[in-house]
Design a protein around this motif. Structure first.
Motif, mmCIF file in Angstrom:
data_model
loop_
_atom_site.group_PDB
_atom_site.id
_atom_site.type_symbol
_atom_site.label_atom_id
_atom_site.label_comp_id
_atom_site.label_asym_id
_atom_site.label_seq_id
_atom_site.Cartn_x
_atom_site.Cartn_y
_atom_site.Cartn_z
ATOM 1 N N PRO A 1 -89.256 5.007 -11.739
ATOM 2 C CA PRO A 1 -89.170 6.100 -10.771
ATOM 3 C C PRO A 1 -89.341 5.709 -9.302
ATOM 4 O O PRO A 1 -89.757 6.523 -8.491
ATOM 5 C CB PRO A 1 -90.329 7.001 -11.212
ATOM 6 N N CYS A 2 -89.004 4.472 -8.951
ATOM 7 C CA CYS A 2 -89.273 4.028 -7.574
ATOM 8 C C CYS A 2 -88.101 3.287 -6.946
ATOM 9 O O CYS A 2 -88.311 2.313 -6.221
ATOM 10 C CB CYS A 2 -90.510 3.145 -7.558
ATOM 11 N N PRO A 3 -86.851 3.700 -7.167
ATOM 12 C CA PRO A 3 -85.730 2.928 -6.615
ATOM 13 C C PRO A 3 -85.818 2.816 -5.092
ATOM 14 O O PRO A 3 -86.229 3.748 -4.405
ATOM 15 C CB PRO A 3 -84.491 3.720 -7.042
ATOM 16 N N GLY A 4 -85.457 1.622 -4.605
ATOM 17 C CA GLY A 4 -85.449 1.396 -3.166
ATOM 18 C C GLY A 4 -86.804 1.071 -2.563
ATOM 19 O O GLY A 4 -86.916 0.901 -1.355
ATOM 20 N N THR A 5 -87.847 0.984 -3.380
ATOM 21 C CA THR A 5 -89.178 0.662 -2.866
ATOM 22 C C THR A 5 -89.582 -0.734 -3.326
ATOM 23 O O THR A 5 -88.888 -1.370 -4.110
ATOM 24 C CB THR A 5 -90.232 1.683 -3.333
ATOM 25 N N ARG A 6 -90.717 -1.179 -2.838
ATOM 26 C CA ARG A 6 -91.251 -2.467 -3.287
ATOM 27 C C ARG A 6 -92.762 -2.448 -3.157
ATOM 28 O O ARG A 6 -93.316 -1.624 -2.423
ATOM 29 C CB ARG A 6 -90.650 -3.633 -2.523
ATOM 30 N N LEU A 7 -93.387 -3.352 -3.880
ATOM 31 C CA LEU A 7 -94.829 -3.518 -3.755
ATOM 32 C C LEU A 7 -95.146 -4.093 -2.377
ATOM 33 O O LEU A 7 -94.326 -4.792 -1.785
ATOM 34 C CB LEU A 7 -95.343 -4.477 -4.835
ATOM 35 N N THR A 8 -96.339 -3.812 -1.894
ATOM 36 C CA THR A 8 -96.778 -4.375 -0.624
ATOM 37 C C THR A 8 -97.273 -5.795 -0.863
ATOM 38 O O THR A 8 -98.178 -6.016 -1.673
ATOM 39 C CB THR A 8 -97.912 -3.523 -0.016
ATOM 40 N N ALA A 9 -96.649 -6.742 -0.182
ATOM 41 C CA ALA A 9 -97.025 -8.146 -0.359
ATOM 42 C C ALA A 9 -98.433 -8.400 0.156
ATOM 43 O O ALA A 9 -98.881 -7.803 1.134
ATOM 44 C CB ALA A 9 -96.040 -9.038 0.388
#
Length: 123
Positions: A99-107
């Motif tokens: 459910p999170c397309p286009g997002t990423r984890l915070t490095a």
């Protein structure tokens, strides 16, 4: 900020421990108590390469693992959010399913220096 605040970064130069505290092809949780608050993150290891992320799903803002250190899919190929089944690429943190397309984890910048895990910056 209070000492109870949840931080999104750590200062550079914090030694987390020897590389082998993170199992090869595995992950480990780290909680650091700093003056400004508490930081929650995790490191995934692939041989001598490490990938650090803030322990917060971009979908709902929850920590990813419900069980300590259980950040990876059963085959170890992806990072998984245990709450809503979001899947993330280990090397980039990009959402590749769920459910999170286009997002990423915070490095969370972490490197291996002389066989030890060391933070490389942030706030």
């Amino acid at each position: 900020m209070s000492a109870d605040a949840r931080l999104a970064a750590t200062p550079a130069g914090v030694t987390l421990g020897a590389l082998d505290i993170v199992p090869d092809d595995g992950a480990r949780n780290f909680v650091l108590q700093l003056r400004a608050g508490r930081f929650h993150g995790f490191v995934v290891r692939r041989g001598d390469a490490v990938f650090g992320y803030v322990d917060r799903c971009p979908h709902m803002g929850l920590p990813l693992a419900q069980v300590l250190d259980a950040y990876l899919t059963p085959d170890g190929g992806l990072i998984a959010c245990s709450w809503h089944a979001a899947l993330f690429d280990v090397a980039s943190g990009a959402c590749v399913g769920g459910p999170c397309p286009g997002t990423r984890l915070t490095a969370w910048p972490v490197e291996v220096v002389d066989g030890r895990l060391v933070t490389m910056g942030g706030d």
